[in-house]
Write a protein that holds these residues in place. Sequence first.
Motif, PDB file in Angstrom:
ATOM      1  N   LEU A 227      46.660  30.513  38.927  1.00 57.49           N
ATOM      2  CA  LEU A 227      47.231  29.347  37.993  1.00 57.49           C
ATOM      3  C   LEU A 227      47.497  29.897  36.484  1.00 57.49           C
ATOM      4  O   LEU A 227      46.988  31.142  36.119  1.00 57.49           O
ATOM      5  CB  LEU A 227      45.007  28.818  37.490  1.00 57.49           C
ATOM      6  N   ARG A 228      48.296  29.639  36.063  1.00 59.16           N
ATOM      7  CA  ARG A 228      49.308  30.484  35.389  1.00 59.16           C
ATOM      8  C   ARG A 228      48.620  30.011  34.109  1.00 59.16           C
ATOM      9  O   ARG A 228      48.009  28.759  33.777  1.00 59.16           O
ATOM     10  CB  ARG A 228      50.780  29.526  35.109  1.00 59.16           C
ATOM     11  N   PHE A 254      43.004  41.127  31.725  1.00 60.16           N
ATOM     12  CA  PHE A 254      42.600  39.959  31.852  1.00 60.16           C
ATOM     13  C   PHE A 254      42.727  39.631  32.962  1.00 60.16           C
ATOM     14  O   PHE A 254      43.675  39.973  34.037  1.00 60.16           O
ATOM     15  CB  PHE A 254      44.211  38.621  31.128  1.00 60.16           C
ATOM     16  N   PRO A 255      41.577  38.669  33.698  1.00 58.32           N
ATOM     17  CA  PRO A 255      41.699  38.553  35.082  1.00 58.32           C
ATOM     18  C   PRO A 255      42.540  37.331  35.229  1.00 58.32           C
ATOM     19  O   PRO A 255      42.906  36.796  34.818  1.00 58.32           O
ATOM     20  CB  PRO A 255      40.316  37.558  35.199  1.00 58.32           C
ATOM     21  N   LYS A 256      42.630  37.882  37.244  1.00 56.28           N
ATOM     22  CA  LYS A 256      43.244  36.733  37.889  1.00 56.28           C
ATOM     23  C   LYS A 256      43.119  35.236  37.803  1.00 56.28           C
ATOM     24  O   LYS A 256      41.700  35.262  38.239  1.00 56.28           O
ATOM     25  CB  LYS A 256      43.369  37.380  39.028  1.00 56.28           C
ATOM     26  N   LEU A 257      43.557  34.956  37.551  1.00 57.44           N
ATOM     27  CA  LEU A 257      43.265  33.191  37.243  1.00 57.44           C
ATOM     28  C   LEU A 257      43.623  32.673  38.443  1.00 57.44           C
ATOM     29  O   LEU A 257      44.374  32.617  38.751  1.00 57.44           O
ATOM     30  CB  LEU A 257      43.575  31.999  36.449  1.00 57.44           C
ATOM     31  N   SER A 258      42.993  31.244  39.429  1.00 57.47           N
ATOM     32  CA  SER A 258      43.657  30.846  40.309  1.00 57.47           C
ATOM     33  C   SER A 258      42.940  29.480  40.029  1.00 57.47           C
ATOM     34  O   SER A 258      41.613  29.006  39.230  1.00 57.47           O
ATOM     35  CB  SER A 258      42.926  31.462  41.580  1.00 57.47           C
ATOM     36  N   LEU A 268      34.088  29.491  40.059  1.00 54.64           N
ATOM     37  CA  LEU A 268      33.217  30.636  40.540  1.00 54.64           C
ATOM     38  C   LEU A 268      34.601  31.961  40.635  1.00 54.64           C
ATOM     39  O   LEU A 268      35.348  32.045  39.898  1.00 54.64           O
ATOM     40  CB  LEU A 268      33.422  30.510  42.441  1.00 54.64           C
ATOM     41  N   THR A 269      33.750  33.121  40.667  1.00 55.27           N
ATOM     42  CA  THR A 269      34.052  34.112  40.156  1.00 55.27           C
ATOM     43  C   THR A 269      33.730  36.188  41.880  1.00 55.27           C
ATOM     44  O   THR A 269      32.792  35.231  41.679  1.00 55.27           O
ATOM     45  CB  THR A 269      33.565  35.065  39.010  1.00 55.27           C
ATOM     46  N   TYR A 270      35.301  36.236  41.754  1.00 51.27           N
ATOM     47  CA  TYR A 270      34.921  37.184  42.981  1.00 51.27           C
ATOM     48  C   TYR A 270      35.360  37.890  42.191  1.00 51.27           C
ATOM     49  O   TYR A 270      36.333  38.407  41.493  1.00 51.27           O
ATOM     50  CB  TYR A 270      35.078  36.757  43.902  1.00 51.27           C
ATOM     51  N   GLY A 271      35.728  39.643  43.564  1.00 49.17           N
ATOM     52  CA  GLY A 271      35.677  41.178  42.944  1.00 49.17           C
ATOM     53  C   GLY A 271      34.779  41.984  43.179  1.00 49.17           C
ATOM     54  O   GLY A 271      33.595  41.745  43.609  1.00 49.17           O
ATOM     55  N   ASN A 272      34.859  43.716  42.661  1.00 52.54           N
ATOM     56  CA  ASN A 272      33.913  44.318  42.547  1.00 52.54           C
ATOM     57  C   ASN A 272      34.219  45.040  41.560  1.00 52.54           C
ATOM     58  O   ASN A 272      33.478  46.133  41.345  1.00 52.54           O
ATOM     59  CB  ASN A 272      34.200  44.974  43.698  1.00 52.54           C
ATOM     60  N   LEU A 273      35.082  45.525  40.279  1.00 52.25           N
ATOM     61  CA  LEU A 273      35.109  45.706  39.521  1.00 52.25           C
ATOM     62  C   LEU A 273      35.569  44.629  38.664  1.00 52.25           C
ATOM     63  O   LEU A 273      36.109  43.177  38.369  1.00 52.25           O
ATOM     64  CB  LEU A 273      36.098  46.949  39.450  1.00 52.25           C
ATOM     65  N   SER A 274      36.047  44.857  37.126  1.00 52.57           N
ATOM     66  CA  SER A 274      36.327  43.942  36.202  1.00 52.57           C
ATOM     67  C   SER A 274      37.557  43.711  36.566  1.00 52.57           C
ATOM     68  O   SER A 274      38.370  42.962  35.552  1.00 52.57           O
ATOM     69  CB  SER A 274      35.908  44.438  34.932  1.00 52.57           C
ATOM     70  N   ARG A 275      38.383  44.933  36.532  1.00 49.29           N
ATOM     71  CA  ARG A 275      39.950  45.290  36.760  1.00 49.29           C
ATOM     72  C   ARG A 275      40.664  44.409  38.085  1.00 49.29           C
ATOM     73  O   ARG A 275      41.686  43.609  38.325  1.00 49.29           O
ATOM     74  CB  ARG A 275      40.864  45.980  36.420  1.00 49.29           C
ATOM     75  N   THR A 276      39.680  44.063  38.530  1.00 51.28           N
ATOM     76  CA  THR A 276      39.869  42.824  39.842  1.00 51.28           C
ATOM     77  C   THR A 276      39.344  41.675  40.331  1.00 51.28           C
ATOM     78  O   THR A 276      39.278  41.342  41.331  1.00 51.28           O
ATOM     79  CB  THR A 276      39.060  44.159  41.018  1.00 51.28           C
ATOM     80  N   VAL A 281      39.004  28.310  39.097  1.00 51.83           N
ATOM     81  CA  VAL A 281      38.529  26.834  38.600  1.00 51.83           C
ATOM     82  C   VAL A 281      39.386  25.824  40.317  1.00 51.83           C
ATOM     83  O   VAL A 281      39.983  26.050  40.195  1.00 51.83           O
ATOM     84  CB  VAL A 281      38.698  26.564  37.528  1.00 51.83           C
ATOM     85  N   SER A 282      38.671  24.571  39.710  1.00 49.00           N
ATOM     86  CA  SER A 282      39.452  23.239  40.298  1.00 49.00           C
ATOM     87  C   SER A 282      40.273  22.896  39.570  1.00 49.00           C
ATOM     88  O   SER A 282      39.665  22.645  38.196  1.00 49.00           O
ATOM     89  CB  SER A 282      37.937  23.451  41.601  1.00 49.00           C
ATOM     90  N   GLN A 283      40.839  21.933  40.605  1.00 48.44           N
ATOM     91  CA  GLN A 283      41.830  20.394  39.797  1.00 48.44           C
ATOM     92  C   GLN A 283      40.809  19.765  39.264  1.00 48.44           C
ATOM     93  O   GLN A 283      40.810  19.330  37.820  1.00 48.44           O
ATOM     94  CB  GLN A 283      42.659  20.264  40.687  1.00 48.44           C
ATOM     95  N   GLY A 284      39.624  19.546  39.834  1.00 44.14           N
ATOM     96  CA  GLY A 284      38.558  18.377  38.822  1.00 44.14           C
ATOM     97  C   GLY A 284      38.049  19.034  37.852  1.00 44.14           C
ATOM     98  O   GLY A 284      37.836  18.177  37.033  1.00 44.14           O
TER      99      GLY A 284
END
Length: 700
Positions: A227-228, A254-258, A268-276, A281-284
């Motif tokens: 998600l740009r 800045f977190p990676k957005l999808s 939802l959010t996933y990862g193991n560090l703030s930088r990862t 979010v969904s289109q809905g």
Amino acid sequence: MPSPSESSLENGLKVLKQGNFQRAIAILQAVATQEGNSNTGLQAQVGLVVAYARSGNIPQAISLCRSLTQSSNSQVNEWANSTLKQLAPGEVGKQGSEEAREQSKTNIPEYSPPLPAVRDKVKSLPIYWRRAGRAKSWQPLQKLNLVPLRLLIAGSFIALFWVLRELVVFVMRFINDILVRLPYLEPIQLLYANPTLFLLLVLLILMGSSPWLLDQLFVRFYDQRELRKEILNSYSPEAVRVLQRYCQQRGWQFPKLSILPTAVPVALTYGNLSRTARVVVSQGLLEQLEEDEIAVVYAHQLGHIAHWDFVVMSLVVLVTIPVYGAYHQFAKWGDTTQGKIWRLALATMASLAYGVWCLLALTSLWLSQLRQYYCDRVAVDITGNPNGLVRALLKIAIGIASDIQKQEHTNWQLESLNILAPVSYQQSICLGSIAPHTTFESFLMWDYLNPYRWWFVVNKTHPMMGDRLQRLVTVARCWRLEPELEIESQQPIRVRRQTFLFQIASLLGIILGVAFGVLIWVFWQLAYALKFLNLKWIYDGWSFLIGCLLIGFSIGILLRMNSFFPDLKSATLQTNERLPELLANPTALPVDSTGVYLVGKLLGRRGTSNFLGQDFILQSNTGLVKLHYIPLLGEQTNPQDLLGRQITITGWLRRGSTPWVDIHTLQTQSGKTIHSPHPIWSTVLAVASEAWGAYLLLRG
């Protein structure tokens, strides 16, 4: 008479909210007379109904409400019909009793017409929102104690590790036991080894690589894509500002957005560090929420990163998604297999995988609940918009219910990601669909007023929505904001203790059974020591304690049988129209079995994926309700054969954190009937437990 400057709808509603009913009546009458049947005039008449009822003038409220039921405005018409059922269930106006008048004053649904009216972006549901404002400037709230959250994070990891270890040990022993029994084969010595250290190392490796492994899983199975920032900016410029500002303050990247290309509103959010960290979010969600609501949802997701709960939750999802995928794949194979034996075998494998998935998800339930409260606090601290978060959570529930109705089953992606979502799909089924037929305040009363409500979220993935929203409303009032919902902070209502004891009778039976077993053990030990009775050789083990536990459990089931499954008499069965009112009762417990006769469309998954009956839902004209079905041995027809068709069910409605109906009969329009013998199977369970317990007790 009010002066012309005072005769405005805004002023009348403001005075009404302050509780000055006579003054509000005078102002709103002037507005209604002047505006007639325009939008403003209709809203003034609605306000008059509320004012009349709250001031005790029930006959006048009923009279005006009846006239509004003839309105050409569908929203006003629907509200008036719903309100009239509360005001005059037995022609309250004609009875004229003080008790009836007081009850109507209390039960009348809240209605605060927005000015101007703002329609929800969820197009299919005629719901209007108050659009209460946000804070312009605000003082940070008192910091929450993070110790309970930290302990649950550690406890969830330990629980996941322990459950996985026990499953691995069970499988290893099972394989070797089979090899020992087969001729010409020897057990594998490696499978006798202790897998503890190896499994711990594997979990740590998975935790370290979870961002990239989950990226692959989400791309492959959920069609996740990037998600740009400029795309997000087109939906919610505030969301981009919130992300940039908070990350700069914390020194984060800045977190990676999808984005997930699904109509179900999910975040939802996933990862193991703030930088990862990855925020998805969904289109809905982008399409169904307003700009400020999208921003506050993103702020909520930042809370997971700030509190580090997303690390363990990412590990749990990384472990559970493949298991859920196995369930999904076995179900697909089962649906395409021709032979009955192979189909049954694949259905059994699918059900086993589903059970293992539920067991693994169980390890993070309490963390999944508690972290939502903490992240709600972070979201309002960042944005100053508790009302926006209230609307966002409710709209997510509405969007989930809308998708279930559209798809006619529960989305498998939604179920598999449920522990990461801000709102549970189970709690959304009824809450999100019943919204047009009652007020949120009425439906949610159970969640924050019932004194025993906490017992019914022990096995849930998310906290009770009413309790959660009540805390947000408290924040809004703390900042002197008009709240989105009129949820008052008050003491829990009284519920008969005897009713609750019947509810937990089986648990009490287990506790008393164990206590009785301990007393027996003490008596036997003393008798043996005093050489009074030599039974120690029989009861030297602890299996008798399990026997006492089973007997106590059996007695508990039998004691509550009559109250849990009362006779269903056609004269007392409640119909669809009464469903919103029944669910609004804050004193109800599941044991308060209400007989119902409901008509609607049967929804649910088709085929092997619904072999356990885990996804049966009734879509009635007043909302969705979860159905519990148990097959009758020898029954030729399965409810799956009726999916998508109009049916009639009788059963017992139960009000817990998630309402449901235990089916008694399910009937088609052609007259074919399917039975679901809940009382019979409960009796079988009680008798079997009694017999097994007696056997263990006597065997020693």
